[in-house]
Design a protein around this motif. Sequence first.
Motif, PDB file in Angstrom:
ATOM      1  N   ALA A  61       0.826  -1.205   0.000  1.00  0.00           N
ATOM      2  CA  ALA A  61       0.000   0.000   0.000  1.00  0.00           C
ATOM      3  C   ALA A  61       0.864   1.258   0.000  1.00  0.00           C
ATOM      4  O   ALA A  61       0.540   2.259  -0.676  1.00  0.00           O
ATOM      5  CB  ALA A  61      -0.924  -0.010   1.205  1.00  0.00           C
ATOM      6  N   HIS A  62       1.985   1.224   0.728  1.00  0.00           N
ATOM      7  CA  HIS A  62       2.874   2.390   0.747  1.00  0.00           C
ATOM      8  C   HIS A  62       3.513   2.622  -0.616  1.00  0.00           C
ATOM      9  O   HIS A  62       3.556   3.767  -1.103  1.00  0.00           O
ATOM     10  CB  HIS A  62       3.951   2.187   1.808  1.00  0.00           C
ATOM     11  N   ARG A  63       3.973   1.579  -1.262  1.00  0.00           N
ATOM     12  CA  ARG A  63       4.637   1.748  -2.553  1.00  0.00           C
ATOM     13  C   ARG A  63       3.649   2.114  -3.653  1.00  0.00           C
ATOM     14  O   ARG A  63       4.008   2.823  -4.602  1.00  0.00           O
ATOM     15  CB  ARG A  63       5.389   0.469  -2.916  1.00  0.00           C
ATOM     16  N   LEU A  64       2.414   1.637  -3.534  1.00  0.00           N
ATOM     17  CA  LEU A  64       1.410   2.018  -4.527  1.00  0.00           C
ATOM     18  C   LEU A  64       1.017   3.482  -4.408  1.00  0.00           C
ATOM     19  O   LEU A  64       0.580   4.096  -5.397  1.00  0.00           O
ATOM     20  CB  LEU A  64       0.171   1.134  -4.374  1.00  0.00           C
ATOM     21  N   SER A  65       1.163   4.051  -3.218  1.00  0.00           N
ATOM     22  CA  SER A  65       0.804   5.460  -3.030  1.00  0.00           C
ATOM     23  C   SER A  65       1.840   6.412  -3.610  1.00  0.00           C
ATOM     24  O   SER A  65       1.561   7.603  -3.756  1.00  0.00           O
ATOM     25  CB  SER A  65       0.626   5.759  -1.543  1.00  0.00           C
ATOM     26  N   PRO A  80       4.519   7.829  -6.672  1.00  0.00           N
ATOM     27  CA  PRO A  80       4.522   7.873  -8.138  1.00  0.00           C
ATOM     28  C   PRO A  80       5.380   6.748  -8.720  1.00  0.00           C
ATOM     29  O   PRO A  80       6.351   6.294  -8.102  1.00  0.00           O
ATOM     30  CB  PRO A  80       5.117   9.253  -8.450  1.00  0.00           C
ATOM     31  N   VAL A  81       5.026   6.326  -9.901  1.00  0.00           N
ATOM     32  CA  VAL A  81       5.770   5.265 -10.578  1.00  0.00           C
ATOM     33  C   VAL A  81       7.166   5.775 -10.919  1.00  0.00           C
ATOM     34  O   VAL A  81       7.326   6.869 -11.472  1.00  0.00           O
ATOM     35  CB  VAL A  81       5.030   4.807 -11.848  1.00  0.00           C
ATOM     36  N   GLY A  82       8.170   4.981 -10.580  1.00  0.00           N
ATOM     37  CA  GLY A  82       9.543   5.337 -10.886  1.00  0.00           C
ATOM     38  C   GLY A  82      10.239   6.154  -9.826  1.00  0.00           C
ATOM     39  O   GLY A  82      11.433   6.469  -9.987  1.00  0.00           O
ATOM     40  N   GLU A  83       9.555   6.524  -8.756  1.00  0.00           N
ATOM     41  CA  GLU A  83      10.216   7.301  -7.709  1.00  0.00           C
ATOM     42  C   GLU A  83      11.238   6.436  -6.989  1.00  0.00           C
ATOM     43  O   GLU A  83      10.936   5.320  -6.558  1.00  0.00           O
ATOM     44  CB  GLU A  83       9.183   7.828  -6.706  1.00  0.00           C
ATOM     45  N   ARG A  84      12.428   6.968  -6.855  1.00  0.00           N
ATOM     46  CA  ARG A  84      13.521   6.229  -6.255  1.00  0.00           C
ATOM     47  C   ARG A  84      13.372   6.205  -4.732  1.00  0.00           C
ATOM     48  O   ARG A  84      12.920   7.170  -4.130  1.00  0.00           O
ATOM     49  CB  ARG A  84      14.872   6.841  -6.630  1.00  0.00           C
ATOM     50  N   GLY A  85      13.773   5.081  -4.169  1.00  0.00           N
ATOM     51  CA  GLY A  85      13.748   4.945  -2.722  1.00  0.00           C
ATOM     52  C   GLY A  85      15.120   5.191  -2.132  1.00  0.00           C
ATOM     53  O   GLY A  85      16.059   5.640  -2.805  1.00  0.00           O
ATOM     54  N   ARG A 124       8.760   0.328 -10.402  1.00  0.00           N
ATOM     55  CA  ARG A 124       9.561   0.801 -11.538  1.00  0.00           C
ATOM     56  C   ARG A 124       8.705   1.126 -12.757  1.00  0.00           C
ATOM     57  O   ARG A 124       8.925   2.131 -13.427  1.00  0.00           O
ATOM     58  CB  ARG A 124      10.601  -0.260 -11.900  1.00  0.00           C
ATOM     59  N   THR A 125       7.746   0.278 -13.059  1.00  0.00           N
ATOM     60  CA  THR A 125       6.957   0.445 -14.278  1.00  0.00           C
ATOM     61  C   THR A 125       5.471   0.450 -13.947  1.00  0.00           C
ATOM     62  O   THR A 125       5.052   0.035 -12.860  1.00  0.00           O
ATOM     63  CB  THR A 125       7.259  -0.681 -15.278  1.00  0.00           C
ATOM     64  N   ARG A 126       4.694   0.901 -14.880  1.00  0.00           N
ATOM     65  CA  ARG A 126       3.247   0.889 -14.722  1.00  0.00           C
ATOM     66  C   ARG A 126       2.698  -0.533 -14.688  1.00  0.00           C
ATOM     67  O   ARG A 126       1.724  -0.819 -13.977  1.00  0.00           O
ATOM     68  CB  ARG A 126       2.611   1.667 -15.884  1.00  0.00           C
ATOM     69  N   GLN A 127       3.344  -1.415 -15.438  1.00  0.00           N
ATOM     70  CA  GLN A 127       2.904  -2.812 -15.453  1.00  0.00           C
ATOM     71  C   GLN A 127       3.108  -3.463 -14.088  1.00  0.00           C
ATOM     72  O   GLN A 127       2.233  -4.177 -13.587  1.00  0.00           O
ATOM     73  CB  GLN A 127       3.677  -3.583 -16.523  1.00  0.00           C
ATOM     74  N   GLU A 128       4.267  -3.195 -13.459  1.00  0.00           N
ATOM     75  CA  GLU A 128       4.508  -3.735 -12.129  1.00  0.00           C
ATOM     76  C   GLU A 128       3.540  -3.132 -11.119  1.00  0.00           C
ATOM     77  O   GLU A 128       3.055  -3.827 -10.211  1.00  0.00           O
ATOM     78  CB  GLU A 128       5.950  -3.456 -11.718  1.00  0.00           C
ATOM     79  N   TRP A 129       3.250  -1.858 -11.255  1.00  0.00           N
ATOM     80  CA  TRP A 129       2.290  -1.210 -10.355  1.00  0.00           C
ATOM     81  C   TRP A 129       0.926  -1.877 -10.446  1.00  0.00           C
ATOM     82  O   TRP A 129       0.263  -2.126  -9.426  1.00  0.00           O
ATOM     83  CB  TRP A 129       2.188   0.265 -10.720  1.00  0.00           C
ATOM     84  N   PHE A 130       0.491  -2.194 -11.660  1.00  0.00           N
ATOM     85  CA  PHE A 130      -0.815  -2.843 -11.832  1.00  0.00           C
ATOM     86  C   PHE A 130      -0.810  -4.258 -11.245  1.00  0.00           C
ATOM     87  O   PHE A 130      -1.787  -4.680 -10.603  1.00  0.00           O
ATOM     88  CB  PHE A 130      -1.159  -2.896 -13.321  1.00  0.00           C
ATOM     89  N   ALA A 131       0.283  -4.996 -11.447  1.00  0.00           N
ATOM     90  CA  ALA A 131       0.362  -6.352 -10.891  1.00  0.00           C
ATOM     91  C   ALA A 131       0.329  -6.320  -9.362  1.00  0.00           C
ATOM     92  O   ALA A 131      -0.271  -7.203  -8.722  1.00  0.00           O
ATOM     93  CB  ALA A 131       1.630  -7.043 -11.384  1.00  0.00           C
ATOM     94  N   LYS A 132       0.936  -5.313  -8.765  1.00  0.00           N
ATOM     95  CA  LYS A 132       0.946  -5.228  -7.312  1.00  0.00           C
ATOM     96  C   LYS A 132      -0.426  -4.830  -6.756  1.00  0.00           C
ATOM     97  O   LYS A 132      -0.752  -5.173  -5.619  1.00  0.00           O
ATOM     98  CB  LYS A 132       2.011  -4.231  -6.855  1.00  0.00           C
ATOM     99  N   HIS A 136      11.700  -6.560   0.402  1.00  0.00           N
ATOM    100  CA  HIS A 136      12.935  -6.411  -0.367  1.00  0.00           C
ATOM    101  C   HIS A 136      12.705  -6.458  -1.876  1.00  0.00           C
ATOM    102  O   HIS A 136      13.674  -6.426  -2.637  1.00  0.00           O
ATOM    103  CB  HIS A 136      13.933  -7.493   0.035  1.00  0.00           C
ATOM    104  N   GLY A 137      11.453  -6.566  -2.315  1.00  0.00           N
ATOM    105  CA  GLY A 137      11.148  -6.439  -3.735  1.00  0.00           C
ATOM    106  C   GLY A 137      11.887  -7.417  -4.617  1.00  0.00           C
ATOM    107  O   GLY A 137      11.779  -8.630  -4.457  1.00  0.00           O
ATOM    108  N   ARG A 138      12.662  -6.869  -5.553  1.00  0.00           N
ATOM    109  CA  ARG A 138      13.342  -7.707  -6.547  1.00  0.00           C
ATOM    110  C   ARG A 138      14.630  -8.352  -6.040  1.00  0.00           C
ATOM    111  O   ARG A 138      15.287  -9.066  -6.785  1.00  0.00           O
ATOM    112  CB  ARG A 138      13.681  -6.863  -7.783  1.00  0.00           C
ATOM    113  N   LYS A 139      14.994  -8.101  -4.815  1.00  0.00           N
ATOM    114  CA  LYS A 139      16.255  -8.635  -4.287  1.00  0.00           C
ATOM    115  C   LYS A 139      16.080 -10.114  -3.930  1.00  0.00           C
ATOM    116  O   LYS A 139      16.031 -10.505  -2.766  1.00  0.00           O
ATOM    117  CB  LYS A 139      16.703  -7.840  -3.068  1.00  0.00           C
ATOM    118  N   LYS A 140      15.994 -10.931  -4.957  1.00  0.00           N
ATOM    119  CA  LYS A 140      15.752 -12.354  -4.727  1.00  0.00           C
ATOM    120  C   LYS A 140      16.958 -13.021  -4.064  1.00  0.00           C
ATOM    121  O   LYS A 140      16.799 -13.900  -3.220  1.00  0.00           O
ATOM    122  CB  LYS A 140      15.429 -13.059  -6.048  1.00  0.00           C
ATOM    123  N   ARG A 141      18.131 -12.630  -4.462  1.00  0.00           N
ATOM    124  CA  ARG A 141      19.330 -13.230  -3.877  1.00  0.00           C
ATOM    125  C   ARG A 141      19.429 -12.892  -2.393  1.00  0.00           C
ATOM    126  O   ARG A 141      19.808 -13.744  -1.576  1.00  0.00           O
ATOM    127  CB  ARG A 141      20.575 -12.746  -4.607  1.00  0.00           C
TER     128      ARG A 141
END
Length: 574
Positions: free
Chosen positions: A120-124, A126-131, A140-148, A389-394
């Motif tokens: 909910a925090h990340r969806l609030s 803007p798309v592409g805003e750096r953390g 990162r992208t609009r597609q990822e935002w929609f999937a989330k 941790h998002g994309r940090k799979k490792r």
Amino acid sequence: MAEPKKKPLRSIEAPFVALGPSGVAIRTRLKGLTLEDDKVLRLVGAHLGSLASADLKRRCADGPEHSTDTWAERKRALTAKSSSRWAGSITKASHDQWALSRRAQLAHIQGLEAGVETIAHRLSLPVGERGSKRALGGYRTRQEWFAKTRRLHLLEDRLEAAQNDREAGRVRVVRGGKKLARNRHNLDTAHLTEDRWRARWQAARWFLQADGESGKRHGNETIRIGPDGQVGIKLPAPLAGLANAPRGRYVLTGRIDFRHRGQEWADRVSANRAVAYRIHYDVDRGRWYLTASWTIPPVQTVSLAQARSGGLIGVDTNADHLAAWRLDEHGNPCGEPRRFFYDLGGTAHHRDAQVRHALTRLLHWARREGVAIAIENLDFGAEKTREKHGRKKRFRKLISGLPVSKLRARLVSMAAELGIAVVAVDPAYTSMWGAQHWQKPLTSKNRRTTRHDAAGVAIGRRALGHRIRRRTAPPPHDRSDRVGHRTAQAGHRARGREGTRPRVPGPRTRCVSPDAERTRATSASTTVRDAPDVQGWVQDSLLLTDEERFRVLLAGETGCLRGDRAGPEAGPKV
């Protein structure tokens, strides 16, 4: 421009000496069993297993409304089909299983709440805003935002269902294990046949365990084992016809022998002290095993001051090794760092053996040094979610693979046997501050200090009660404090060993002189060797005659030998 505010550091808990184990469990194999013994064990296990399944269902139905009256009612219903002691063991096991499921349910709800809050925090945003390191940014992208957004609805539904189950007192329990139950629908993936799976499923649902009771003969009336190793089982009422001993008991042909802690177990059963037993069957090996366990009071062998005396060994836990460094009582690293590697791939038995061997080598080193061990009190329960941790799979895989709870429990248990104290410390900032203050100073051309080695030093210093930040180096000779040891800590911006003191203009009091700008410039040296290059070199001609010397002096007086008119015959300038 104002500097950004830094996030305040969280409070750091004080180190403490970990208590020893509260119980002991030893296992041995039931050898020399006949076909009749195997048949009786299977029948007893299957019969009691069916009773345990029905009792667990009834306990889950009671939920939070459970009371001593309902417990007594369940026990009376089971006594008629087995015995009073078997009924007590079954009802206690059902209650313990329900309590464990409730704790797991609460942990599941907390994980869902953390995931919903993060998404909910990340969806609030803007798309592409750096953390940043302190706060997550937008997707990162609009597609990822929609999937989330879709995943957020899924997690909210799961959270609502879990909260409703908890309020109603419902739990999800599978006798035999959920993993084994799911393998029934994936036999090819699990490399099992239907018959093989059926044998495992039935053996996992058998019930052959009995709690001990002090004051009774050999500490257990249901599964009685004497000091000579003879095993006798109290048969349930429907199977009393299979008894081969008085009072409805069946005595196995083979005898048991505990290799580990055998004498301690024999002393307990000889004194009629409580010992709990569990008999289980290994389908893959085709063997019966017996496990004996009893409780011991957790006693703190030494105080924290005694554990700190003489220094200790700081240990940093990693995914594939333990990084350890020996520290003296003042917090100074001694000798070379050591690493104890283990491989967490393969089967559970292989992983357990790897951890055990690494801890054995660590404990043997600590016993030779005669010091305690300091380890982090880690808990990654709230750090393993993929939403954090998002994309940090490792990185998620790394922290999920750390055997922190199992390693800490096994280390405390093994250290108690050797009389080695274990000091648990708060893990906050140990890796970051260790690398900041100790990695570079401890690195030389013959030793490469890793970030994990430096973290081991930080853990050891915190366990000793010292600050992680190192002290500044003592000054050289012929200075004001005459090689006295400094008591001040290094500054928070200092990342390496302190170098030579910077030259500050002014006298020894280090006050700046009025003409500091002039004193900073390079001054002329009083020696010929260090003379500046701006001076011009003049050399007289050698062996001048009186006539030539007179001509030079005369030319200097009359001014006829000027630089713009003098020719080659005029001679050198003076």
